[in-house]
Design a protein around this motif. Structure first.
Motif, short mmCIF file in Angstrom:
data_model
loop_
_atom_site.label_atom_id
_atom_site.label_comp_id
_atom_site.label_asym_id
_atom_site.label_seq_id
_atom_site.Cartn_x
_atom_site.Cartn_y
_atom_site.Cartn_z
N MET A 4 0.84 -3.64 6.57
CA MET A 4 0.05 -2.89 5.63
C MET A 4 0.92 -2.56 4.44
SD MET A 4 -2.41 0.29 6.36
CE MET A 4 -1.70 1.73 5.67
N LEU A 5 0.31 -2.36 3.31
CA LEU A 5 1.06 -2.02 2.12
C LEU A 5 1.72 -0.66 2.31
CD1 LEU A 5 -1.54 -3.08 -0.56
CD2 LEU A 5 0.45 -4.34 0.20
N PRO A 6 2.96 -0.49 1.85
CA PRO A 6 3.68 0.76 2.06
C PRO A 6 3.08 1.89 1.22
CG PRO A 6 4.94 -0.70 0.65
CD PRO A 6 3.75 -1.48 1.13
N LEU A 7 3.24 3.12 1.71
CA LEU A 7 2.81 4.28 0.95
C LEU A 7 3.90 4.61 -0.06
CD1 LEU A 7 1.28 6.65 3.64
CD2 LEU A 7 0.09 5.33 1.92
N SER A 8 3.77 4.12 -1.25
CA SER A 8 4.76 4.34 -2.29
C SER A 8 4.04 4.66 -3.58
CB SER A 8 5.64 3.11 -2.45
OG SER A 8 4.84 2.01 -2.86
N ILE A 62 -6.79 -1.19 -0.24
CA ILE A 62 -5.82 -1.45 0.82
C ILE A 62 -6.36 -2.54 1.73
CG2 ILE A 62 -4.54 -0.44 2.75
CD1 ILE A 62 -3.92 0.85 0.05
N LEU A 63 -5.51 -3.52 2.01
CA LEU A 63 -5.83 -4.51 3.03
C LEU A 63 -4.64 -4.62 3.96
CD1 LEU A 63 -4.42 -7.61 2.66
CD2 LEU A 63 -5.69 -7.40 0.56
N VAL A 64 -4.91 -5.07 5.15
CA VAL A 64 -3.87 -5.18 6.16
C VAL A 64 -3.59 -6.66 6.38
CG1 VAL A 64 -3.18 -4.56 8.50
CG2 VAL A 64 -4.73 -3.07 7.22
N HIS A 65 -2.33 -7.01 6.43
CA HIS A 65 -1.94 -8.41 6.58
C HIS A 65 -2.00 -8.85 8.04
CE1 HIS A 65 -0.71 -8.60 2.42
NE2 HIS A 65 -0.09 -7.44 2.58
N PRO A 66 -2.39 -10.10 8.29
CA PRO A 66 -2.41 -10.61 9.66
C PRO A 66 -1.03 -10.48 10.30
CG PRO A 66 -3.50 -12.14 8.18
CD PRO A 66 -2.86 -11.09 7.31
N GLY A 67 -1.02 -10.04 11.54
CA GLY A 67 0.24 -9.88 12.26
C GLY A 67 0.82 -8.48 12.19
N ASP A 68 0.34 -7.64 11.27
CA ASP A 68 0.82 -6.26 11.21
C ASP A 68 0.40 -5.53 12.48
OD1 ASP A 68 1.84 -6.73 8.70
OD2 ASP A 68 0.47 -5.38 7.64
N ALA A 69 1.20 -4.58 12.89
CA ALA A 69 0.87 -3.77 14.07
C ALA A 69 -0.31 -2.86 13.75
CB ALA A 69 2.08 -2.94 14.49
N PHE A 70 -1.22 -2.70 14.72
CA PHE A 70 -2.37 -1.82 14.53
C PHE A 70 -1.91 -0.37 14.57
CE2 PHE A 70 -5.84 0.71 16.39
CZ PHE A 70 -6.76 0.59 15.36
N ASP A 71 -2.32 0.41 13.58
CA ASP A 71 -1.98 1.83 13.49
C ASP A 71 -3.29 2.60 13.33
OD1 ASP A 71 -1.02 4.36 12.99
OD2 ASP A 71 -0.11 3.86 11.06
N VAL A 72 -3.68 3.30 14.37
CA VAL A 72 -4.96 4.01 14.38
C VAL A 72 -5.03 5.08 13.29
CG1 VAL A 72 -4.38 5.77 16.10
CG2 VAL A 72 -6.73 4.94 15.91
N SER A 73 -3.89 5.59 12.83
CA SER A 73 -3.90 6.64 11.81
C SER A 73 -4.20 6.10 10.42
CB SER A 73 -2.57 7.40 11.80
OG SER A 73 -1.53 6.54 11.36
N SER A 74 -4.02 4.80 10.21
CA SER A 74 -4.24 4.24 8.88
C SER A 74 -5.20 3.05 8.86
CB SER A 74 -2.91 3.83 8.25
OG SER A 74 -2.29 2.84 9.03
N MET A 75 -5.79 2.70 10.01
CA MET A 75 -6.71 1.57 10.10
C MET A 75 -7.84 1.91 11.06
SD MET A 75 -3.93 -1.38 10.92
CE MET A 75 -2.32 -1.28 10.18
N THR A 76 -8.94 1.20 10.93
CA THR A 76 -10.05 1.35 11.86
C THR A 76 -10.33 -0.01 12.51
OG1 THR A 76 -11.03 3.09 10.51
CG2 THR A 76 -12.48 1.99 12.09
N ASP A 77 -10.37 -0.02 13.83
CA ASP A 77 -10.71 -1.23 14.57
C ASP A 77 -12.21 -1.45 14.45
OD1 ASP A 77 -11.11 -3.30 16.37
OD2 ASP A 77 -10.28 -2.23 18.10
N ALA A 111 0.59 -0.02 20.40
CA ALA A 111 1.81 -0.63 19.89
C ALA A 111 1.82 -2.14 20.06
CB ALA A 111 3.03 -0.02 20.57
N THR A 112 1.09 -2.66 21.04
CA THR A 112 1.10 -4.10 21.27
C THR A 112 -0.04 -4.83 20.57
OG1 THR A 112 -0.24 -3.87 23.27
CG2 THR A 112 2.17 -3.79 23.53
N ARG A 113 -0.92 -4.08 19.95
CA ARG A 113 -2.07 -4.69 19.29
C ARG A 113 -1.69 -5.11 17.87
NH1 ARG A 113 -6.42 -0.16 20.53
NH2 ARG A 113 -7.76 -1.49 19.30
N LYS A 114 -2.06 -6.32 17.50
CA LYS A 114 -1.76 -6.86 16.17
C LYS A 114 -3.05 -7.14 15.42
CE LYS A 114 2.70 -7.21 16.83
NZ LYS A 114 3.56 -6.22 16.26
N VAL A 115 -2.98 -7.08 14.11
CA VAL A 115 -4.14 -7.33 13.26
C VAL A 115 -4.34 -8.83 13.09
CG1 VAL A 115 -5.05 -7.05 10.92
CG2 VAL A 115 -3.85 -5.15 12.04
#
Length: 179
Positions: free
Chosen positions: A1-5, A102-117, A134-138
């Motif tokens: 995912m794109l960094p928070l910057s 915001i888009l999430v790149h394939p292979g990024d780790a799934f983060d429930v706080s910043s993404m919705t399945d 932690a083991t789930r990937k986008v």
């Protein structure tokens, strides 16, 4: 995912206030488009080509796809026009803060706080529902997210602070769907 910057990549701009940053961004967006007089047409052609390719890969015949596209070309153009209007609104008309899609790149780790399945949990294969995040990937992004960044404090370069709010989490499809 794109960094928070901070939305700006130039360190020297960080000391400017949000109104100045927003105005420069708005002017940049406005004048960058002057070299693209047929932006709607070009983007519509690209969208039509992508939709056509996806439908053919999905198993539709070329004749079916061409007929469907001929009937819906104006609808696809309307989608492009809405996207351009949205981009204009968040890039040119609002200067008090910055909005980022915001888009999430394939292979990024799934983060429930910043993404919705976006895949319905009840349809996941047995034994996978409780799988560790932690083991789930986008696998891919199914819907864009929207983030707002606002400069809230500037005490020189080191004192710059940003208030970042996730207005809409990106929707993702996890790689476990394909297994």
């Amino acid at each position: 995912m794109l960094p928070l910057s901070p939305p700006s990549t130039l360190l020297t701009i960080l000391v400017e206030n949000q109104t100045v940053l927003g105005r420069w961004r708005a002017l940049t967006h406005k004048y960058a488009k002057q070299g693209m007089p047929n932006l709607t047409e070009e983007l519509t052609k690209m969208l039509v080509a992508d939709v056509r390719n996806l439908l053919i890969v999905a198993g539709s015949s070329v004749g079916q796809v061409d007929a469907l596209i001929a009937r819906n070309r104006n609808n696809l153009r309307s989608i492009v026009e809405a996207a351009i209007a949205f981009r204009r609104a968040i890039g040119e008309e609002i200067i008090s803060c910055d909005f980022e899609t915001i888009l999430v790149h394939p292979g990024d780790a799934f983060d429930v706080s910043s993404m919705t399945d976006s895949y319905d949990v009840s349809k996941k294969p047995a034994g996978r529902v409780g799988e560790d995040n932690a083991t789930r990937k986008v696998l891919c992004t199914a819907g864009l997210g929207l983030r707002r960044s606002k400069k809230v404090k500037t005490d020189g370069e080191a004192g710059t602070q940003w208030e970042v709010s996730m207005l809409h989490k990106p929707l993702v499809i996890l790689d476990m769907v394909s297994s």
